[in-house]
Design a protein around this motif. Structure first.
Motif, short mmCIF file in Angstrom:
data_model
loop_
_atom_site.label_atom_id
_atom_site.label_comp_id
_atom_site.label_asym_id
_atom_site.label_seq_id
_atom_site.Cartn_x
_atom_site.Cartn_y
_atom_site.Cartn_z
N PRO A 29 0.83 -1.19 0.00
CA PRO A 29 0.00 0.00 0.00
C PRO A 29 0.87 1.26 0.00
N VAL A 30 0.37 2.28 -0.65
CA VAL A 30 1.09 3.55 -0.72
C VAL A 30 0.78 4.33 0.53
N ASN A 31 1.82 4.72 1.29
CA ASN A 31 1.61 5.38 2.56
C ASN A 31 1.72 6.89 2.48
N GLY A 32 2.77 7.41 1.88
CA GLY A 32 2.99 8.84 1.87
C GLY A 32 2.14 9.53 0.83
N SER A 33 1.79 10.80 1.14
CA SER A 33 0.96 11.54 0.20
C SER A 33 1.71 11.81 -1.10
N GLU A 34 3.03 11.97 -1.03
CA GLU A 34 3.80 12.18 -2.26
C GLU A 34 3.74 10.92 -3.14
N GLN A 35 3.88 9.76 -2.52
CA GLN A 35 3.81 8.51 -3.27
C GLN A 35 2.43 8.31 -3.87
N LEU A 36 1.40 8.58 -3.08
CA LEU A 36 0.03 8.43 -3.57
C LEU A 36 -0.22 9.40 -4.71
N SER A 37 0.25 10.61 -4.57
CA SER A 37 0.09 11.61 -5.63
C SER A 37 0.79 11.16 -6.91
N ASP A 38 1.98 10.61 -6.78
CA ASP A 38 2.72 10.12 -7.94
C ASP A 38 1.99 8.95 -8.62
N VAL A 39 1.46 8.05 -7.81
CA VAL A 39 0.73 6.90 -8.36
C VAL A 39 -0.52 7.39 -9.11
N ASP A 76 -6.21 18.69 0.83
CA ASP A 76 -6.83 19.48 -0.23
C ASP A 76 -5.79 20.15 -1.13
N ASP A 77 -4.73 20.70 -0.53
CA ASP A 77 -3.71 21.37 -1.35
C ASP A 77 -2.96 20.37 -2.23
N ALA A 78 -2.82 19.14 -1.78
CA ALA A 78 -2.17 18.11 -2.60
C ALA A 78 -3.05 17.74 -3.80
N LYS A 79 -4.38 17.75 -3.60
CA LYS A 79 -5.29 17.49 -4.72
C LYS A 79 -5.17 18.60 -5.77
N VAL A 80 -5.07 19.84 -5.30
CA VAL A 80 -4.92 20.97 -6.23
C VAL A 80 -3.63 20.81 -7.01
N ARG A 81 -2.54 20.47 -6.32
CA ARG A 81 -1.26 20.29 -7.02
C ARG A 81 -1.34 19.15 -8.03
N LEU A 83 -4.05 18.10 -9.61
CA LEU A 83 -4.86 18.56 -10.73
C LEU A 83 -4.05 19.48 -11.64
N LEU A 84 -3.36 20.45 -11.06
CA LEU A 84 -2.59 21.40 -11.86
C LEU A 84 -1.39 20.74 -12.53
N ARG A 85 -0.88 19.71 -11.91
CA ARG A 85 0.25 18.95 -12.47
C ARG A 85 -0.14 18.28 -13.79
N LYS A 86 -1.41 17.95 -13.92
CA LYS A 86 -1.87 17.25 -15.11
C LYS A 86 -2.35 18.19 -16.22
N LEU A 87 -2.29 19.50 -15.99
CA LEU A 87 -2.61 20.45 -17.05
C LEU A 87 -1.43 20.56 -17.99
N GLY A 88 -1.71 20.71 -19.28
CA GLY A 88 -0.64 20.95 -20.24
C GLY A 88 -0.01 22.31 -19.97
N GLN A 89 1.13 22.58 -20.57
CA GLN A 89 1.84 23.83 -20.33
C GLN A 89 0.97 25.05 -20.64
N ALA A 90 0.34 25.06 -21.80
CA ALA A 90 -0.48 26.21 -22.19
C ALA A 90 -1.69 26.36 -21.26
N GLU A 91 -2.29 25.25 -20.89
CA GLU A 91 -3.46 25.29 -20.01
C GLU A 91 -3.08 25.77 -18.62
N HIS A 92 -1.92 25.34 -18.13
CA HIS A 92 -1.45 25.78 -16.82
C HIS A 92 -1.16 27.28 -16.83
N GLU A 93 -0.49 27.75 -17.87
CA GLU A 93 -0.19 29.18 -17.96
C GLU A 93 -1.47 30.00 -18.04
N ARG A 94 -2.44 29.52 -18.78
CA ARG A 94 -3.71 30.24 -18.89
C ARG A 94 -4.41 30.30 -17.54
#
Length: 143
Positions: A29-39, A76-81, A83-94
């Motif tokens: 099982p994935v324990n850390g929030s960073e690991q879960l976020s990466d998965v 909640d802030d990790a969910k935002v990160r 979500l934003l991590r999965k935006l393309g470059q142009a979409e993130h900049e916009r």
């Protein structure tokens, strides 16, 4: 001959046990929030806006359960990160341009997603930007 067969059998058993251990380690099982976020990030395709085929609402509806259920252990802030991590470059900049002068980290997950269903994302971004400017936050002092 029986001794040789027994030794071969033992080698096969050791090999099988090694494979089972290796498989079990991968399914830990994935324990850390960073690991879960990466998965979770590995399971979400990047969003690239195309008005004819790929809108944010359509893209997000595909992964909504992942954010609601699988990511429920994330802050909640990790969910935002995520979500934003999965935006393309142009979409993130916009997005970041539309929320100026605030930063994406200033919004919770619900605020990041929220907009009226009657307005497009550009109109929504402009409305948010206008509200921030009208609030005259830059003129506030510490007092």
């Amino acid at each position: 001959m029986m001794l040789e067969q027994q030794q071969n059998f033992m080698k096969q058993q050791e090999k099988l046990i090694g494979e089972i251990r290796q498989t079990a380690q991968l399914k830990q099982p994935v324990n850390g929030s960073e690991q879960l976020s990466d998965v979770l990030a590995g399971q979400v395709k990047d969003f690239h806006f195309d008005p004819e085929s790929t809108t944010f609402a359509g893209w997000f509806s595909r992964y909504e359960d992942l954010f609601e259920k699988d990511a429920s252990k994330l802050e909640d802030d990790a969910k935002v990160r995520l979500l934003l991590r999965k935006l393309g470059q142009a979409e993130h900049e916009r997005y970041t341009s539309c929320v100026l002068p605030r930063k994406p980290k200033d919004f919770n997950f619900t605020e990041t997603l929220q907009k009226s269903g009657l307005e497009d994302y550009v109109t929504f971004g402009c409305r948010v930007n206008k509200s921030v400017v009208e609030a005259e936050l830059a003129g506030l002092t510490e007092e």
